[in-house]
Design an enzyme around this catalytic site. Structure first.
Site, short mmCIF file in Angstrom:
data_model
loop_
_atom_site.label_atom_id
_atom_site.label_comp_id
_atom_site.label_asym_id
_atom_site.label_seq_id
_atom_site.Cartn_x
_atom_site.Cartn_y
_atom_site.Cartn_z
N HIS A 88 24.43 8.09 -37.17
CA HIS A 88 25.05 9.01 -38.12
C HIS A 88 25.29 10.34 -37.43
O HIS A 88 24.47 10.81 -36.66
CB HIS A 88 24.16 9.21 -39.34
CG HIS A 88 24.89 9.83 -40.50
ND1 HIS A 88 25.62 9.08 -41.40
CD2 HIS A 88 25.02 11.11 -40.89
CE1 HIS A 88 26.17 9.87 -42.30
NE2 HIS A 88 25.81 11.12 -42.02
N ASP A 167 22.62 11.40 -53.36
CA ASP A 167 23.37 12.03 -52.26
C ASP A 167 24.87 11.99 -52.53
O ASP A 167 25.58 12.94 -52.25
CB ASP A 167 23.05 11.36 -50.91
CG ASP A 167 23.79 12.05 -49.77
OD1 ASP A 167 23.64 13.28 -49.65
OD2 ASP A 167 24.55 11.39 -49.05
N ARG A 174 28.14 19.88 -52.92
CA ARG A 174 27.94 20.82 -51.79
C ARG A 174 29.25 21.12 -51.09
O ARG A 174 29.49 22.25 -50.65
CB ARG A 174 26.94 20.22 -50.78
CG ARG A 174 25.50 20.27 -51.26
CD ARG A 174 24.60 19.45 -50.36
NE ARG A 174 24.63 19.88 -48.98
CZ ARG A 174 24.58 19.06 -47.92
NH1 ARG A 174 24.51 17.76 -48.10
NH2 ARG A 174 24.61 19.53 -46.70
N SER A 189 20.20 14.86 -46.98
CA SER A 189 21.40 14.07 -47.27
C SER A 189 21.51 12.88 -46.31
O SER A 189 21.64 11.73 -46.73
CB SER A 189 22.64 14.98 -47.14
OG SER A 189 23.81 14.21 -47.02
N LYS A 193 20.23 8.65 -47.25
CA LYS A 193 21.10 7.47 -47.29
C LYS A 193 20.84 6.53 -46.12
O LYS A 193 20.96 5.32 -46.25
CB LYS A 193 22.57 7.82 -47.45
CG LYS A 193 23.21 8.64 -46.38
CD LYS A 193 24.70 8.83 -46.71
CE LYS A 193 25.32 9.91 -45.85
NZ LYS A 193 25.14 11.25 -46.41
N1 URA Z 1 26.65 14.39 -43.13
C1 URA Z 1 25.97 13.98 -44.23
O1 URA Z 1 25.86 12.80 -44.51
N2 URA Z 1 25.40 14.92 -44.99
C2 URA Z 1 25.48 16.23 -44.71
O2 URA Z 1 24.92 17.01 -45.44
C3 URA Z 1 26.20 16.65 -43.57
C4 URA Z 1 26.78 15.71 -42.79
#
Ligand code: URA
Length: 441
Positions: A88, A167, A174, A189, A193
């Site tokens: 990620h 999220d 956000r 966040s 996930k």
């Molecule tokens: N990527 C995400 O999944 N969440 C964030 O808050 C920032 C980047």
């Protein structure tokens, strides 16, 4: 159901505003209430802004991550053979590695249950990019997701009502309330996930530089430390690569344009920086997923998956599996194309010494490639094509970037943003590495 009828959201907002600490129970109350629609956007937005300004204690961060993680199901793929690994990124401009890495790693025999996000702030999102492929469905049910994993070795979906729904809602809020670029909120966040995905290991790509949420290396390292620590606490193997985002990654920013660029890399070409980063991140995934004895060996496997065509085949396969038109892999002109193109040229000769990369991301949004309000629609065809990189020596009148647009409405604004993003100087800048540091537990 709310955790306690005695708690009042306004009190929790005021306590955070005044630098106080919330208990785990109070955080759970907030997250459950918001996820179930019992707490309105305006109160959640106020609390997020207070948290953005005041930060979170370790207890609050752990409680927030866990409340978000348990807002939905924690997936279990133990019946599928093979280790489950994901990657990620914290987000950037032209950051498109997921569409290259997931097929590489699946072709190499690991399972990648990838749950991604939409564009956030000035950054693009994997889901928006995938949806530029005609027919591609990122909203699979869990049964369909399992089918994709069993058949293709990977799947590319967004958070659902079942997986980290907190999220999904908070991320969208956000995005439009100026509360993205905060290490605690990003950590909760991403990790909520990712931990819901049922993975054994995770590779994090933490961006630093003018196009990242964390502009300074020290802030990026702090965020990486929070995420690695959170993963370790939850018993996962996690590593974070701090990578450069002081200029766009690759040659394009814009949803369909980025898919076309990923296909180039999967076909053995594409820009060097994008290719190198994809190989490195895949190498780490092979290593953490115990497919290779070292990261270097993992990188070699990644190269082989591209050279053999295996990764490209995997991309074709997942597009069909998720309802998309897989012909785009061989005929990228089938991807949405913009109506017009406009070059932005340099008014001076010299070296490209700085690029305001966040501004380029905003310009892409102004063209219609991103959202300014939660309900905004994305134009998949628009975006930016970059013609020079930091340190390049250019002549006056040289092309800096090309705007791909569909509407004239805000073209002048986008053009101005792009033009003002580049600094041309007599001296070249100090070179920056693509990978600044690796942080592990
Ligand atoms: N990527 C995400 O999944 N969440 C964030 O808050 C920032 C980047």
């Amino acid at each position: 159901m709310l955790a306690s009828s005695r708690m009042r959201v306004v009190d929790l907002i005021r306590r955070k505003r005044d630098s106080g600490e919330l208990s785990a129970e109070e955080i759970k109350f907030l997250i459950e209430g918001y996820t179930h629609g019992q707490i309105p956007d305006y109160q959640m937005a106020a609390w997020l802004m207070a948290a953005w300004i005041r930060g979170l204690s370790p207890v609050e961060l752990a409680a927030l991550t866990e409340a978000m993680l348990h807002s939905g199901k924690v997936l279990d793929w133990s019946d599928l053979p093979g280790r489950k690994v994901d990657k990620h990124s914290t987000g950037g401009v032209g950051d498109k590695t997921s569409m290259v890495i997931a097929p590489i790693v699946a072709a190499g025999g690991l399972i990648v249950p990838m749950i991604s996000g939409r564009g956030l702030g000035h950054t693009g999102g994997t889901l928006d990019k995938l949806e530029s492929i005609p027919g591609f469905n990122v909203n699979l049910s869990l049964v369909q997701f399992r089918e994709a994993l069993a058949k293709c070795g990977y799947g590319l979906i967004g958070q659902t009502e079942e997986i980290a729904p907190a999220d999904k809602k908070i991320y969208a809020l956000r995005d439009v309330t100026g509360t993205v670029d905060n290490p605690f909120l990003i950590c909760a966040s991403i990790m909520s996930k990712k931990l819901a995905e049922g993975i054994d290991a995770l590779v994090l790509d933490v961006k630093t530089g003018s196009g990242a949420f964390m502009k300074k290396n020290s802030d990026a390292e702090y965020l990486a430390g929070l995420m690695v620590e959170t993963g370790k606490r939850m018993g996962k193997k996690v590593v974070a690569l701090i990578t450069d985002m002081d200029q766009p990654l690759g040659r394009t920013a814009g949803n369909a344009m980025e898919i076309a660029e990923c296909i180039e890399v999967l076909s053995g070409g594409g820009p060097g920086d994008l290719r190198e980063l994809c190989i490195k991140l895949s190498g780490w995934m092979f290593f953490l997923g115990e497919k290779s004895a070292s990261v270097a060996e993992g990188c070699k496997t990644a190269e082989e998956m591209i050279a053999s065509g295996g990764a490209r085949d995997k991309f074709r396969q997942i597009i069909s599996q998720q309802g998309g038109d897989a012909r785009v892999v061989d005929e990228p002109q089938r991807l949405p194309q913009s109506r017009g193109k406009l070059d932005v040229t340099s008014t001076a000769a010299g070296f490209v010494s700085a690029i305001e990369c966040e501004r380029l991301g905003i310009a892409c949004g102004v063209l219609g490639g991103g959202r300014e309000k939660k309900e905004d629609a994305i134009d998949p065809a628009v975006g930016l094509e970059f013609h020079c990189r930091l340190g390049d020596k250019i002549e006056r009148g040289a092309r800096l970037a090309t705007l791909h647009y569909n509407s004239d409405a805000r073209l002048a604004e986008a053009r101005q943003l792009v033009e003002s993003s580049y600094t041309i100087s007599a001296q070249p800048p100090k070179p920056r590495p693509l990978i600044h540091k690796v942080i592990s537990a």
